[in-house]
Design a protein around this motif. Structure first.
Motif, mmCIF file in Angstrom:
data_model
loop_
_atom_site.group_PDB
_atom_site.id
_atom_site.type_symbol
_atom_site.label_atom_id
_atom_site.label_comp_id
_atom_site.label_asym_id
_atom_site.label_seq_id
_atom_site.Cartn_x
_atom_site.Cartn_y
_atom_site.Cartn_z
ATOM 1 N N VAL A 66 0.977 -1.150 -0.047
ATOM 2 C CA VAL A 66 -0.015 0.060 -0.055
ATOM 3 C C VAL A 66 0.912 1.184 0.041
ATOM 4 O O VAL A 66 1.749 1.597 1.172
ATOM 5 C CB VAL A 66 -1.100 0.101 0.960
ATOM 6 C CG1 VAL A 66 -1.591 1.338 0.898
ATOM 7 C CG2 VAL A 66 -1.878 -1.369 1.345
ATOM 8 N N VAL A 67 0.812 1.940 -0.968
ATOM 9 C CA VAL A 67 1.631 3.136 -1.291
ATOM 10 C C VAL A 67 1.180 4.510 -0.701
ATOM 11 O O VAL A 67 -0.233 4.954 -0.734
ATOM 12 C CB VAL A 67 2.081 3.601 -2.781
ATOM 13 C CG1 VAL A 67 2.930 4.654 -2.947
ATOM 14 C CG2 VAL A 67 2.682 2.194 -3.369
ATOM 15 N N LEU A 68 1.904 4.781 0.541
ATOM 16 C CA LEU A 68 1.225 6.118 1.329
ATOM 17 C C LEU A 68 2.048 7.271 1.009
ATOM 18 O O LEU A 68 2.368 8.270 1.817
ATOM 19 C CB LEU A 68 1.253 5.682 2.698
ATOM 20 C CG LEU A 68 0.535 4.262 2.806
ATOM 21 C CD1 LEU A 68 1.009 3.957 4.475
ATOM 22 C CD2 LEU A 68 -0.900 4.579 2.952
ATOM 23 N N ILE A 85 14.238 -6.616 -6.247
ATOM 24 C CA ILE A 85 14.502 -5.927 -7.378
ATOM 25 C C ILE A 85 13.285 -5.261 -7.927
ATOM 26 O O ILE A 85 11.975 -5.629 -7.797
ATOM 27 C CB ILE A 85 15.148 -6.683 -8.473
ATOM 28 C CG1 ILE A 85 15.072 -6.115 -9.873
ATOM 29 C CG2 ILE A 85 14.395 -8.027 -8.800
ATOM 30 C CD1 ILE A 85 15.822 -6.964 -10.785
ATOM 31 N N TRP A 86 13.418 -4.129 -8.464
ATOM 32 C CA TRP A 86 12.138 -3.373 -8.708
ATOM 33 C C TRP A 86 12.324 -2.283 -9.743
ATOM 34 O O TRP A 86 13.495 -1.938 -10.207
ATOM 35 C CB TRP A 86 11.423 -2.670 -7.517
ATOM 36 C CG TRP A 86 12.219 -1.636 -6.986
ATOM 37 C CD1 TRP A 86 13.568 -1.557 -6.464
ATOM 38 C CD2 TRP A 86 11.793 -0.119 -6.529
ATOM 39 N NE1 TRP A 86 13.953 -0.318 -5.943
ATOM 40 C CE2 TRP A 86 13.085 0.549 -6.044
ATOM 41 C CE3 TRP A 86 10.533 0.415 -6.755
ATOM 42 C CZ2 TRP A 86 12.551 2.068 -5.713
ATOM 43 C CZ3 TRP A 86 10.521 1.856 -6.725
ATOM 44 C CH2 TRP A 86 11.394 2.486 -5.917
ATOM 45 N N THR A 87 11.362 -1.822 -10.391
ATOM 46 C CA THR A 87 11.105 -0.736 -11.149
ATOM 47 C C THR A 87 9.993 -0.123 -11.254
ATOM 48 O O THR A 87 8.999 -0.484 -10.507
ATOM 49 C CB THR A 87 11.474 -1.442 -13.009
ATOM 50 O OG1 THR A 87 11.749 -0.267 -13.754
ATOM 51 C CG2 THR A 87 10.394 -2.311 -13.294
ATOM 52 N N ALA A 125 4.743 -3.382 -10.774
ATOM 53 C CA ALA A 125 3.386 -2.676 -11.240
ATOM 54 C C ALA A 125 2.649 -1.952 -10.368
ATOM 55 O O ALA A 125 2.959 -2.035 -9.129
ATOM 56 C CB ALA A 125 2.435 -3.853 -11.767
ATOM 57 N N ALA A 126 2.172 -0.716 -10.497
ATOM 58 C CA ALA A 126 1.142 0.038 -9.684
ATOM 59 C C ALA A 126 -0.035 -0.243 -9.814
ATOM 60 O O ALA A 126 -0.450 -1.306 -10.735
ATOM 61 C CB ALA A 126 1.388 1.532 -9.764
ATOM 62 N N SER A 127 -1.038 0.731 -9.661
ATOM 63 C CA SER A 127 -2.670 0.621 -9.650
ATOM 64 C C SER A 127 -3.002 -0.071 -10.995
ATOM 65 O O SER A 127 -3.739 -0.854 -11.030
ATOM 66 C CB SER A 127 -3.287 1.605 -9.122
ATOM 67 O OG SER A 127 -3.189 1.880 -8.015
ATOM 68 N N GLY A 138 -1.409 2.927 -5.051
ATOM 69 C CA GLY A 138 -1.926 3.915 -4.391
ATOM 70 C C GLY A 138 -3.141 4.325 -4.453
ATOM 71 O O GLY A 138 -4.190 3.756 -3.908
ATOM 72 N N GLY A 139 -3.368 4.869 -5.909
ATOM 73 C CA GLY A 139 -4.768 5.097 -6.235
ATOM 74 C C GLY A 139 -5.863 4.404 -5.895
ATOM 75 O O GLY A 139 -6.918 4.863 -5.490
ATOM 76 N N HIS A 140 -5.674 3.238 -6.216
ATOM 77 C CA HIS A 140 -6.960 2.121 -6.137
ATOM 78 C C HIS A 140 -7.226 2.089 -4.541
ATOM 79 O O HIS A 140 -8.430 1.805 -4.456
ATOM 80 C CB HIS A 140 -6.636 0.981 -6.942
ATOM 81 C CG HIS A 140 -6.643 1.048 -8.092
ATOM 82 N ND1 HIS A 140 -6.376 0.029 -9.135
ATOM 83 C CD2 HIS A 140 -7.037 2.024 -9.273
ATOM 84 C CE1 HIS A 140 -6.413 0.200 -10.478
ATOM 85 N NE2 HIS A 140 -6.863 1.627 -10.482
ATOM 86 N N GLY A 200 -7.830 11.946 -10.382
ATOM 87 C CA GLY A 200 -8.416 12.116 -9.213
ATOM 88 C C GLY A 200 -7.454 12.034 -7.849
ATOM 89 O O GLY A 200 -7.513 12.738 -7.021
ATOM 90 N N ASP A 201 -6.348 11.443 -8.340
ATOM 91 C CA ASP A 201 -5.251 11.407 -7.141
ATOM 92 C C ASP A 201 -4.806 12.706 -6.763
ATOM 93 O O ASP A 201 -4.412 12.898 -5.734
ATOM 94 C CB ASP A 201 -3.985 10.634 -7.738
ATOM 95 C CG ASP A 201 -4.182 9.100 -7.922
ATOM 96 O OD1 ASP A 201 -5.263 8.728 -8.067
ATOM 97 O OD2 ASP A 201 -3.326 8.304 -8.321
ATOM 98 N N GLU A 202 -4.620 13.567 -7.975
ATOM 99 C CA GLU A 202 -4.293 14.970 -7.920
ATOM 100 C C GLU A 202 -5.245 15.763 -6.822
ATOM 101 O O GLU A 202 -4.880 16.588 -6.047
ATOM 102 C CB GLU A 202 -3.942 15.640 -9.224
ATOM 103 C CG GLU A 202 -3.263 17.064 -8.831
ATOM 104 C CD GLU A 202 -3.127 17.739 -10.282
ATOM 105 O OE1 GLU A 202 -2.918 17.072 -11.220
ATOM 106 O OE2 GLU A 202 -3.179 18.928 -10.250
HETATM 107 C C1 LIG Z 1 3.273 6.333 -6.382
HETATM 108 C C2 LIG Z 1 4.133 5.106 -6.797
HETATM 109 C C3 LIG Z 1 3.235 3.729 -7.015
HETATM 110 C C4 LIG Z 1 1.657 3.786 -6.522
HETATM 111 O O1 LIG Z 1 1.118 4.422 -7.840
HETATM 112 P P1 LIG Z 1 -0.587 4.316 -8.156
HETATM 113 O O2 LIG Z 1 -0.560 4.625 -9.546
HETATM 114 O O3 LIG Z 1 -1.051 5.422 -7.215
HETATM 115 O O4 LIG Z 1 -0.844 2.859 -7.674
HETATM 116 C C5 LIG Z 1 3.874 2.722 -7.155
HETATM 117 N N1 LIG Z 1 5.133 2.606 -7.248
HETATM 118 C C6 LIG Z 1 5.815 3.634 -7.067
HETATM 119 C C7 LIG Z 1 7.469 3.661 -7.305
HETATM 120 C C8 LIG Z 1 5.285 5.169 -6.879
HETATM 121 O O5 LIG Z 1 6.124 6.308 -6.710
#
Ligand SMILES: *Cc1c(COP(=O)(O)O)cnc(C)c1O
Length: 352
Positions: free
Chosen positions: A30-32, A160-162, A199-201, A218-220, A330-332
Motif C-alpha cells: 500500500v503506497v502512502l 529488485i524493482w522498477t 506494477a502500480a495500480s 496507491g490510487g486504487h 482524481g489522485d491529484e
Molecule cells: C506512486 C507510486 C506507486 C503507486 O502508484 P498508483 O498509480 O497510485 O498506484 C507505485 N510505485 C511507485 C514507485 C510510486 O512512486
C-alpha cells in the motif's frame, strides 16, 4: 466544524482487502506517499496493517520513521525510495526501513550507515521510464557492488524493482522483458531476489503477468479508479475521502462555501464542477482564495450541508468525476486538499 475531509477508514480497509485478493498470491504494497495522497499517512498506515497489509510504501524516510514511531513493528515492511542530497540513512537502518537503491553512491551511503545490522535494500533497474533506476549498462556494476556489501553483511539484498509507465500495454510489456533480463543478469552474478516488484495500480489490477511477487498500489486503495470509463463501484472499490462544508452566506440565489484554492479546490472547478446541497447538484460559479460561490441556490439557507465530492451518497460527484472534468487525475484532487482542511476519521460511512 465548517469544512472537513472525512476519511472512511473502513472503506479504505475494504479496498485494501479487495485489492489484496485480486493480486493474490502476489503481495500488495500500500503506497502512502504524499501524506497518503492527502488521507494521512499514520492513520491510513495503521488501517492498512489492520486490513492485513504486510508492506507499506512511502517516498521519504521521514514518513517511514513516522509510521514506525506510530507503532508499526518491523514485521510490517516499510519501504522508502526518494532521498535528499546528502541523505543520512542511520535512522532508517535502525528502524528496519527497506530502502530502494538506484546508484552506487546511494548504496555506499546506505552501507556506511549499516553498522548494527545489514540494511534491507531493493535494487532499482530503469526499464524505460527514465525517472531513476540503474540503466542496463550500469546494472551489473550495481549488482556486483551490492553483492560485495552483502558478503560483508552491510546490506541484505531483498528486492529488485522498477516502475512501469502504465501508459500503454506494449510499453509495459517491453518493460517487463527488460526487468526479467535484469533478474537474469543478477542471477548470473550470483544474486537472487526474494521480492520482484514493478506494477502500480493500473497494470497491477488488470495484468496478471506484471504482478510478480508484489504490486504497489496507491490510487486504487483510495477508491480512485485509474481506467477511463470505469467507476470505483465497477471495480469493487469505494471512494475513501468525502469533502464537505457548510453554507456561510446566501444572496440572490448564490451561496458561499468557505473553501477555495488555498484549500486545494482547483480554480478550474468554476463553471465545470458541481457540489451537492439538499441532495441536488449545483454548479460552482467561481473559486476564490478561501471561498467559492455556488449557483442555483434559491432554496438554500445558511448552515446547510454541502458535499463537494465523495461516494455519491448525498448526490455529489466522485473524485473521479472531479478529476475527469478538470482534466487531471482524481489522485491529484485528493492530494492537493490542503492541511488547512481538518481530516476527520470515521470507521463507518453511516457516521458521515
Ligand atoms: C506512486 C507510486 C506507486 C503507486 O502508484 P498508483 O498509480 O497510485 O498506484 C507505485 N510505485 C511507485 C514507485 C510510486 O512512486
Amino acid at each position: 466544524m465548517a469544512s472537513e475531509a472525512i476519511i472512511d477508514l473502513a472503506a479504505f480497509a475494504r479496498n485494501v482487502r479487495h485489492l489484496r485478493s485480486i493480486v493474490s498470491p502476489s503481495e500488495l504494497m500500500v503506497v502512502l506517499k504524499a501524506n497518503a495522497y492527502g488521507h494521512g499517512v499514520v492513520e491510513t498506515g495503521q488501517a492498512a496493517v489492520g486490513a492485513g497489509s504486510r508492506w507499506l510504501g512511502v517516498l521519504d524516510i521521514d514518513s517511514a520513521l513516522r509510521l514506525r514511531a506510530a507503532g508499526i513493528d518491523p514485521s510490517v515492511r516499510i519501504m522508502a525510495w526518494q532521498y535528499l542530497p546528502g541523505q543520512r540513512f542511520e535512522d532508517a537502518v535502525q528502524a528496519h526501513i527497506d530502502l530502494g537503491v538506484s546508484t552506487i553512491a546511494e548504496l555506499d551511503a546506505i552501507a556506511a550507515a549499516a553498522v548494527l545490522r545489514p540494511a534491507r535494500i531493493h535494487l532499482k533497474i530503469d526499464t524505460g521510464l527514465m525517472r531513476n533506476g540503474a540503466t542496463a549498462d550500469d546494472w551489473p556494476g550495481l549488482v556486483e557492488a551490492a553483492r560485495e556489501y552483502q558478503a560483508q553483511q552491510r546490506v541484505s539484498i531483498v528486492g529488485i524493482w522498477t516502475h512501469l509507465a502504465e501508459a500503454s500495454e506494449d510499453d509495459d510489456t517491453v518493460a517487463v522483458q527488460r526487468f526479467v533480463q535484469a533478474v537474469d543478469v543478477a542471477g548470473r552474478l550470483g544474486v537472487t531476489f526474494e521480492v520482484r516488484h514493478l506494477a502500480a495500480s493500473s497494470a497491477g489490477f488488470r495484468r496478471e503477468d506484471v504482478r510478480f511477487d508484489m504490486v504497489r498500489m496507491g490510487g486504487h486503495t483510495w477508491g480512485i479508479p485509474s481506467f477511463d470509463g470505469t467507476s470505483a463501484q465497477e471495480m469493487g472499490l469505494e471512494p475513501v475521502m468525502t469533502l464537505r462544508s457548510e453554507i456561510t452566506a446566501v444572496r440572490d440565489g448564490v451561496a458561499e462555501v468557505p473553501l477555495g484554492y488555498a484549500d486545494g479546490i482547483p480554480g478550474r472547478a468554476a463553471g465545470v464542477l458541481d457540489v451537492a446541497i439538499r441532495g441536488r447538484r449545483r454548479r460552482i460559479r467561481s473559486v476564490g482564495i478561501d471561498s467559492m460561490l455556488i449557483e442555483d441556490c434559491a432554496d438554500v439557507v445558511v448552515g446547510d450541508d454541502v458535499t463537494l465530492f465523495g461516494t455519491g451518497a448525498a448526490g455529489e460527484q466522485t473524485v473521479r468525476e472531479w478529476g475527469d472534468l478538470t482534466h487531471t487525475l482524481g489522485d491529484e484532487i485528493v492530494t492537493r486538499i490542503s492541511t488547512r482542511v481538518v481530516r476527520r476519521y470515521v470507521s463507518d460511512a453511516s457516521a458521515t
